[in-house]
Scaffold this active site. Structure first.
Site, PDB file in Angstrom:
ATOM      1  CG  HIS A   1      46.113  50.028  34.375  1.00 23.48           C
ATOM      2  ND1 HIS A   1      45.779  49.341  34.696  1.00 23.48           N
ATOM      3  CD2 HIS A   1      45.704  50.818  36.102  1.00 23.48           C
ATOM      4  CE1 HIS A   1      44.641  48.469  35.274  1.00 23.48           C
ATOM      5  NE2 HIS A   1      45.286  49.834  36.493  1.00 23.48           N
TER       6      HIS A   1
ATOM      7  CG  ASP B   1      44.872  44.153  34.374  1.00 26.14           C
ATOM      8  OD1 ASP B   1      45.020  44.048  33.546  1.00 26.14           O
ATOM      9  OD2 ASP B   1      44.693  42.474  34.175  1.00 26.14           O
TER      10      ASP B   1
END
Length: 540
Positions: free
Chosen positions: A513, A517
């Site tokens: 992450h 995204d």
């Protein structure tokens, strides 16, 4: 003082300080030469040291001339004439740029080279000697293989860098957990020097023995530390002992010993400061009861519990590095997972057609995994944000699309790499995967076979029938694709009472992450699904 006065005299010429230092080195070298000329500054320095130390440094090293000290060939010029500062500097640096050599202080040992365990991969910290291809006394030449080293990734051939003779094998075949840089063999330049190293032990192996020669002073130091540590505690606890007379004071070591032997502290009389119970008090109490100080009371239930039958399997190098890297990945990388089902009916149809052409031309069959690798590579080219790596300063986005393919073997998990997979055809990808998988099973992968990957594909569906799973990211990459098995499902047709049967395959993308995204990961999966469900687009 001589250096201080020289710096003061040349204070206006500090920009030439490097020249002055080289001249000082040249002066020191002249003191070791066979020339009878003595530099004035060296003589003055000798006189000063002789006055302070009652002997001259030259007197101590008078026997260390070039005629009786073994010297490497690169420094042989020093034995006949004095060298100027620049010449000495160049020769000195040249000697350090060569392989690390160990020279014995005894005149009966000639110059020799200590060959250390090399670092054959970026993550290697130790290795094992799988097999020696040369034996003691053999002549070796640059490029010849000395031995096979088992690294954290594979078994790699170690080549000789210089010509000479293998005089001593320090680490025998099968030696394990050899640290990088640790000496494994000795080579010499002349064949007649081999016998002189029959009982030779490298200095790196004998140096740790020096501290062990003085084991006696260490216990008193520990006792002093314990006493000094307990003294302040006795002082600080003295005020509180008055109001609470029922409280028992004891050192931490005494408490631990009493607890291990199930002895209440209240039954022991302390002889330490202010009545404090120390280790000796507990030992005396146990001795009076006829018990050993180190014996622990056996639990009555231990005899009733049946012993477990087990075998301890030693860790292999690949198992160690796999455990270390995956633990690091799960602890430091914020994983999240995206799963999508893809219809593979058209993919299977295209594969059947391509395999018909391959069989007619004598080529190898194309697997579903080959098509998955190609689709993943093209999706990475379409969504390059997923072809990246995280660093503390920036996100590195790669222009090369190199796909690591997880291969399970008896020795452990390997991830050989197919480089520039987006630019290669399906048959080429299939040949490389089969070739690398075979090398992985033979434990013969080289570093270039598994380094440089930017994305990983792990397929447990085809070989094992796993429907869906989440893979652990292979650092420093930012994503890994987990491929499940294909299964037939009943799906709604165009009409209200119409149903069709189609084959669907579940795939799960694990993302970092910090780099990818959620929307970017979903975009990549959309592109991948498009290539799988419309496989003809991969041929454009």
């Amino acid at each position: 003082m001589a250096y201080t006065s020289r710096i003061i005299i040349h204070s206006k010429k500090l920009k030439h300080v490097s020249t002055l230092l080289r001249r000082e080195h040249a002066v020191a070298v002249r003191g070791f030469s066979n020339s009878s000329t003595t530099h004035p500054s060296l003589t003055a320095r000798q006189d000063m040291l002789k006055t302070r130390l009652s002997y001259s440094p030259v007197e101590r090293i008078s026997t260390c001339r070039a005629s009786n000290v073994p010297m490497p060939s690169c420094m042989s010029a020093m034995s006949t004439k004095p060298m100027t500062g620049p010449t000495f500097f160049r020769e000195y640096m040249s000697s350090h740029m060569r392989s690390v050599r160990g020279f014995s202080s005894s005149s009966d040992l000639p110059p020799h080279q200590e060959i250390g365990m090399p670092s054959l991969s970026p993550t290697m910290t130790e290795g094992n000697i799988a097999r020696w291809l040369k034996k003691e006394g053999d002549k070796v030449a640059p490029g010849e293989v000395l031995c096979e080293v088992e690294t954290d990734k594979a078994t790699v051939e170690m080549e000789c860098m210089e010509e000479g003779y293998l005089a001593k094998i320090v680490k025998e075949e099968g030696a394990k957990a050899i640290q990088v840089g640790e000496v494994i063999a000795i080579t010499v330049e002349e064949e007649e020097d081999i016998q002189k190293f029959k009982d030779y032990t490298p200095s790196s192996d004998t140096s740790p023995a020096a501290p062990e020669a003085k084991p006696a002073p260490s216990p008193p130091k520990e006792e002093k530390v314990e006493k000094s540590a307990t003294a302040p505690e006795a002082k600080t606890s003295a005020p509180s002992s008055a109001p609470s007379e029922d409280r028992t004071f004891a050192s931490p070591l005494a408490k631990k010993l009493a607890e291990d032997n199930s002895v209440p502290l209240s039954s022991i009389k302390g002889t330490g400061p202010e009545g404090r119970i120390v280790k000796a008090d507990v030992e005396d109490f146990l001795a009076s009861r006829g018990k050993e100080t180190t014996a622990k009371p056996s639990k009555p239930t231990d005899s009733k519990v049946p012993a477990l039958d087990y075998v301890d399997i030693p860790h292999t190098q690949i198992r160690k590095v796999t455990a270390s890297r995956l633990a690091f990945s799960k602890q430091t990388i914020p994983h999240y997972y995206l799963t999508v089902d893809t219809c593979v009916d058209k993919l299977m149809g295209l594969r059947s057609q391509l395999n018909s052409f391959q069989e007619a031309s004598g080529g190898k069959r194309i697997s579903v995994n080959d098509l998955v690798i190609k689709a993943a590579a093209l999706a990475l080219r379409k969504v390059p944000q997923c072809n990246s790596s995280w660093t503390d300063e920036y996100i590195r986005q790669f222009r090369n699309v190199n796909i690591n393919v997880a291969v399970q073997t008896e020795n452990g998990l390997y991830v050989p790499v197919v480089k520039d997979a987006d630019k290669k055809g399906l048959s080429t990808i299939g040949e490389e995967v089969r070739f690398l998988a075979q090398k992985a099973k033979e434990n013969s992968l080289k570093p270039e076979d598994y380094e440089g990957g930017t994305f990983t594909v792990s397929n447990l569906g085809g070989p094992f029938g796993i429907k869906q799973f989440c893979a652990v990211i292979n650092p420093p990459q930012a994503a890994i694709l987990a491929i499940g098995s294909a299964e037939k499902r009943v799906v709604a047709g165009s009409g209200p009472d119409q149903f069709n049967v189609a084959s669907y395959m579940s795939v799960t993308l694990s993302c970092d992450h910090r780099v990818i995204d959620g929307a970017i990961g979903a975009e990549w999966l959309k592109a991948f699904k498009g290539y799988i469900e419309t496989p003809e687009s991969m041929l454009l």
